[in-house]
Design a protein around this motif. Structure first.
Motif, PDB file in Angstrom:
ATOM      1  N   LYS A 155      58.631 -14.281 -32.839  1.00  0.00           N
ATOM      2  CA  LYS A 155      57.300 -14.234 -33.458  1.00  0.00           C
ATOM      3  C   LYS A 155      56.231 -14.582 -32.427  1.00  0.00           C
ATOM      4  CE  LYS A 155      58.902 -13.111 -37.378  1.00  0.00           C
ATOM      5  NZ  LYS A 155      58.807 -11.714 -37.745  1.00  0.00           N
ATOM      6  N   ALA A 156      55.033 -14.043 -32.633  1.00  0.00           N
ATOM      7  CA  ALA A 156      53.984 -14.215 -31.627  1.00  0.00           C
ATOM      8  C   ALA A 156      52.621 -14.430 -32.264  1.00  0.00           C
ATOM      9  CB  ALA A 156      53.923 -12.977 -30.728  1.00  0.00           C
ATOM     10  N   VAL A 157      51.742 -15.006 -31.463  1.00  0.00           N
ATOM     11  CA  VAL A 157      50.328 -15.051 -31.788  1.00  0.00           C
ATOM     12  C   VAL A 157      49.602 -14.292 -30.681  1.00  0.00           C
ATOM     13  CG1 VAL A 157      49.958 -17.319 -30.678  1.00  0.00           C
ATOM     14  CG2 VAL A 157      48.317 -16.480 -32.381  1.00  0.00           C
ATOM     15  N   TYR A 158      48.787 -13.321 -31.096  1.00  0.00           N
ATOM     16  CA  TYR A 158      47.941 -12.571 -30.179  1.00  0.00           C
ATOM     17  C   TYR A 158      46.602 -13.297 -30.152  1.00  0.00           C
ATOM     18  CZ  TYR A 158      50.999  -8.406 -30.761  1.00  0.00           C
ATOM     19  OH  TYR A 158      52.046  -7.526 -30.780  1.00  0.00           O
ATOM     20  N   LEU A 159      46.115 -13.642 -28.969  1.00  0.00           N
ATOM     21  CA  LEU A 159      44.839 -14.340 -28.831  1.00  0.00           C
ATOM     22  C   LEU A 159      43.810 -13.398 -28.214  1.00  0.00           C
ATOM     23  CD1 LEU A 159      46.129 -17.805 -27.562  1.00  0.00           C
ATOM     24  CD2 LEU A 159      45.523 -17.126 -29.903  1.00  0.00           C
ATOM     25  N   LEU A 160      42.767 -13.107 -28.977  1.00  0.00           N
ATOM     26  CA  LEU A 160      41.726 -12.169 -28.548  1.00  0.00           C
ATOM     27  C   LEU A 160      40.516 -12.926 -28.022  1.00  0.00           C
ATOM     28  CD1 LEU A 160      41.926  -9.628 -31.508  1.00  0.00           C
ATOM     29  CD2 LEU A 160      43.236  -9.672 -29.359  1.00  0.00           C
ATOM     30  N   ASP A 161      39.959 -12.423 -26.952  1.00  0.00           N
ATOM     31  CA  ASP A 161      38.886 -13.082 -26.216  1.00  0.00           C
ATOM     32  C   ASP A 161      37.521 -12.855 -26.850  1.00  0.00           C
ATOM     33  OD1 ASP A 161      37.836 -14.590 -24.147  1.00  0.00           O
ATOM     34  OD2 ASP A 161      38.663 -13.337 -22.568  1.00  0.00           O
ATOM     35  N   GLY A 162      36.533 -13.511 -26.286  1.00  0.00           N
ATOM     36  CA  GLY A 162      35.160 -13.402 -26.742  1.00  0.00           C
ATOM     37  C   GLY A 162      34.391 -12.286 -26.051  1.00  0.00           C
ATOM     38  N   LEU A 163      33.126 -12.201 -26.368  1.00  0.00           N
ATOM     39  CA  LEU A 163      32.245 -11.133 -25.906  1.00  0.00           C
ATOM     40  C   LEU A 163      32.204 -10.992 -24.389  1.00  0.00           C
ATOM     41  CD1 LEU A 163      30.287  -9.074 -27.214  1.00  0.00           C
ATOM     42  CD2 LEU A 163      28.471 -10.737 -26.843  1.00  0.00           C
ATOM     43  N   ARG A 164      32.298 -12.105 -23.684  1.00  0.00           N
ATOM     44  CA  ARG A 164      32.219 -12.077 -22.217  1.00  0.00           C
ATOM     45  C   ARG A 164      33.597 -12.059 -21.570  1.00  0.00           C
ATOM     46  NH1 ARG A 164      28.086 -16.338 -23.419  1.00  0.00           N
ATOM     47  NH2 ARG A 164      29.961 -17.565 -23.468  1.00  0.00           N
ATOM     48  N   ALA A 165      34.552 -11.379 -22.166  1.00  0.00           N
ATOM     49  CA  ALA A 165      35.917 -11.310 -21.633  1.00  0.00           C
ATOM     50  C   ALA A 165      35.896 -10.873 -20.170  1.00  0.00           C
ATOM     51  CB  ALA A 165      36.734 -10.325 -22.455  1.00  0.00           C
ATOM     52  N   THR A 166      36.728 -11.509 -19.365  1.00  0.00           N
ATOM     53  CA  THR A 166      36.806 -11.155 -17.953  1.00  0.00           C
ATOM     54  C   THR A 166      38.054 -10.309 -17.703  1.00  0.00           C
ATOM     55  OG1 THR A 166      38.082 -13.111 -17.338  1.00  0.00           O
ATOM     56  CG2 THR A 166      35.673 -13.320 -17.315  1.00  0.00           C
ATOM     57  N   ASP A 167      38.163  -9.773 -16.501  1.00  0.00           N
ATOM     58  CA  ASP A 167      39.312  -8.939 -16.163  1.00  0.00           C
ATOM     59  C   ASP A 167      40.412  -9.701 -15.433  1.00  0.00           C
ATOM     60  OD1 ASP A 167      38.273  -6.619 -17.320  1.00  0.00           O
ATOM     61  OD2 ASP A 167      37.132  -6.146 -15.514  1.00  0.00           O
ATOM     62  N   ASN A 168      40.239 -11.016 -15.235  1.00  0.00           N
ATOM     63  CA  ASN A 168      41.289 -11.759 -14.531  1.00  0.00           C
ATOM     64  C   ASN A 168      42.208 -12.519 -15.483  1.00  0.00           C
ATOM     65  OD1 ASN A 168      39.304 -13.618 -15.164  1.00  0.00           O
ATOM     66  ND2 ASN A 168      39.270 -14.581 -13.162  1.00  0.00           N
ATOM     67  N   VAL A 169      41.675 -13.356 -16.355  1.00  0.00           N
ATOM     68  CA  VAL A 169      42.453 -14.050 -17.383  1.00  0.00           C
ATOM     69  C   VAL A 169      41.611 -14.168 -18.642  1.00  0.00           C
ATOM     70  CG1 VAL A 169      43.912 -15.383 -15.784  1.00  0.00           C
ATOM     71  CG2 VAL A 169      41.785 -16.365 -16.618  1.00  0.00           C
ATOM     72  N   SER A 170      42.256 -14.445 -19.734  1.00  0.00           N
ATOM     73  CA  SER A 170      41.571 -14.583 -21.020  1.00  0.00           C
ATOM     74  C   SER A 170      40.734 -15.855 -21.062  1.00  0.00           C
ATOM     75  CB  SER A 170      42.627 -14.618 -22.135  1.00  0.00           C
ATOM     76  OG  SER A 170      42.053 -14.994 -23.361  1.00  0.00           O
ATOM     77  N   GLY A 171      39.684 -15.824 -21.864  1.00  0.00           N
ATOM     78  CA  GLY A 171      38.885 -17.021 -22.104  1.00  0.00           C
ATOM     79  C   GLY A 171      39.711 -18.139 -22.712  1.00  0.00           C
ATOM     80  N   TRP A 172      40.733 -17.776 -23.458  1.00  0.00           N
ATOM     81  CA  TRP A 172      41.638 -18.787 -24.007  1.00  0.00           C
ATOM     82  C   TRP A 172      42.287 -19.574 -22.878  1.00  0.00           C
ATOM     83  CZ3 TRP A 172      42.078 -19.935 -29.090  1.00  0.00           C
ATOM     84  CH2 TRP A 172      41.590 -19.002 -30.007  1.00  0.00           C
ATOM     85  N   GLU A 173      42.605 -18.881 -21.819  1.00  0.00           N
ATOM     86  CA  GLU A 173      43.241 -19.524 -20.679  1.00  0.00           C
ATOM     87  C   GLU A 173      42.224 -20.319 -19.858  1.00  0.00           C
ATOM     88  OE1 GLU A 173      46.205 -18.299 -17.022  1.00  0.00           O
ATOM     89  OE2 GLU A 173      45.741 -16.836 -18.575  1.00  0.00           O
ATOM     90  N   HIS A 174      40.993 -19.791 -19.754  1.00  0.00           N
ATOM     91  CA  HIS A 174      39.931 -20.500 -19.027  1.00  0.00           C
ATOM     92  C   HIS A 174      39.576 -21.818 -19.705  1.00  0.00           C
ATOM     93  CE1 HIS A 174      38.594 -17.699 -15.952  1.00  0.00           C
ATOM     94  NE2 HIS A 174      38.533 -16.721 -16.826  1.00  0.00           N
ATOM     95  N   GLU A 175      39.496 -21.804 -21.027  1.00  0.00           N
ATOM     96  CA  GLU A 175      38.886 -22.906 -21.765  1.00  0.00           C
ATOM     97  C   GLU A 175      39.827 -23.747 -22.611  1.00  0.00           C
ATOM     98  OE1 GLU A 175      35.769 -23.580 -21.153  1.00  0.00           O
ATOM     99  OE2 GLU A 175      35.376 -21.757 -20.020  1.00  0.00           O
ATOM    100  N   THR A 176      41.071 -23.320 -22.823  1.00  0.00           N
ATOM    101  CA  THR A 176      41.970 -24.067 -23.708  1.00  0.00           C
ATOM    102  C   THR A 176      43.356 -24.188 -23.104  1.00  0.00           C
ATOM    103  OG1 THR A 176      42.969 -22.252 -24.975  1.00  0.00           O
ATOM    104  CG2 THR A 176      40.779 -22.989 -25.672  1.00  0.00           C
ATOM    105  N   ASN A 177      44.196 -24.865 -23.803  1.00  0.00           N
ATOM    106  CA  ASN A 177      45.603 -24.972 -23.448  1.00  0.00           C
ATOM    107  C   ASN A 177      46.423 -24.231 -24.506  1.00  0.00           C
ATOM    108  OD1 ASN A 177      47.994 -25.721 -22.250  1.00  0.00           O
ATOM    109  ND2 ASN A 177      48.000 -27.780 -23.114  1.00  0.00           N
ATOM    110  N   ALA A 178      46.014 -23.034 -24.864  1.00  0.00           N
ATOM    111  CA  ALA A 178      46.683 -22.279 -25.922  1.00  0.00           C
ATOM    112  C   ALA A 178      48.131 -21.955 -25.593  1.00  0.00           C
ATOM    113  CB  ALA A 178      45.903 -20.994 -26.220  1.00  0.00           C
ATOM    114  N   ALA A 179      48.470 -21.886 -24.323  1.00  0.00           N
ATOM    115  CA  ALA A 179      49.866 -21.634 -23.941  1.00  0.00           C
ATOM    116  C   ALA A 179      50.772 -22.759 -24.420  1.00  0.00           C
ATOM    117  CB  ALA A 179      49.973 -21.447 -22.435  1.00  0.00           C
ATOM    118  N   TRP A 180      50.206 -23.889 -24.763  1.00  0.00           N
ATOM    119  CA  TRP A 180      50.926 -25.016 -25.344  1.00  0.00           C
ATOM    120  C   TRP A 180      51.754 -24.568 -26.550  1.00  0.00           C
ATOM    121  CZ3 TRP A 180      49.996 -26.807 -30.340  1.00  0.00           C
ATOM    122  CH2 TRP A 180      50.539 -28.043 -30.682  1.00  0.00           C
ATOM    123  N   LEU A 181      51.257 -23.581 -27.274  1.00  0.00           N
ATOM    124  CA  LEU A 181      51.989 -23.090 -28.446  1.00  0.00           C
ATOM    125  C   LEU A 181      53.382 -22.583 -28.081  1.00  0.00           C
ATOM    126  CD1 LEU A 181      49.070 -21.189 -30.181  1.00  0.00           C
ATOM    127  CD2 LEU A 181      50.192 -23.262 -31.021  1.00  0.00           C
TER     128      LEU A 181
END
Length: 170
Positions: free
Chosen positions: A54-80
């Motif tokens: 099972k998975a969670v897809y994490l979608l970025d915000g309006l200013r999404a970059t081409d290197n890594v997701s905003g989730w990765e820039h600003e959170t520890n979502a990989a903790w899941l």
């Protein structure tokens, strides 16, 4: 099913580099074929520590970059992934609203047409199932900002794929 994301944590413990050649590594960075003339889209994947499909897809915000997701820039979502959930972060899509567009964006003179909904509901799940055994159904999708709107719309239109949707500041 509730997903709680610690948004104030600093991202630690996972390399921000390219995926390891180790087949047993839990972090992977894949380039997945995409429709609409984009070619390929980068997807960063953290595999669940317990072998879950099972998975969670994490979608970025309006200013999404081409290197890594905003989730990765600003959170520890990989903790899941340390708690039994595969974490899927598509990279890019600035100002796309993760929708299928009818024509290229005239705001940034891009030469291709966004086809994000098709990518997220066909190309990406096919890739994840074939390569990692991740289920095509009963997953979660969570977005922030423009990704929040998209998460709710995707879950409403693709109920067999997403049984949970979350929106933060969407």
């Amino acid at each position: 099913m509730a997903v709680v994301l610690p948004l104030t944590l600093v991202f630690t413990g996972v390399s921000a580099g390219t995926a390891s050649a180790d087949p047993y590594s839990r972090f992977h960075e894949d380039w997945v074929a995409a429709p609409g003339g984009v070619g390929q889209i980068k997807v960063r994947i953290w595999r669940a520590n317990n072998g879950s499909n099972k998975a969670v897809y994490l979608l970025d915000g309006l200013r999404a970059t081409d290197n890594v997701s905003g989730w990765e820039h600003e959170t520890n979502a990989a903790w899941l992934s340390d708690h039994g959930v595969n974490v899927i972060m598509p990279v890019g899509g600035q100002s796309s609203f993760y929708a299928d567009w009818y024509a290229p964006s005239n705001f940034n003179a891009q030469p291709y047409t966004y086809k994000w909904e098709s990518f997220l509901t066909r190309n990406l799940p096919d890739h994840l199932a074939a390569v990692y055994g991740i289920s095509r159904g009963s997953n979660a999708v969570v977005g922030l900002s423009m990704g929040g709107n998209a998460a709710l719309i995707l879950a409403a239109h693709h109920r067999d794929q997403f049984t949970f949707a979350g929106s933060m500041s969407g």
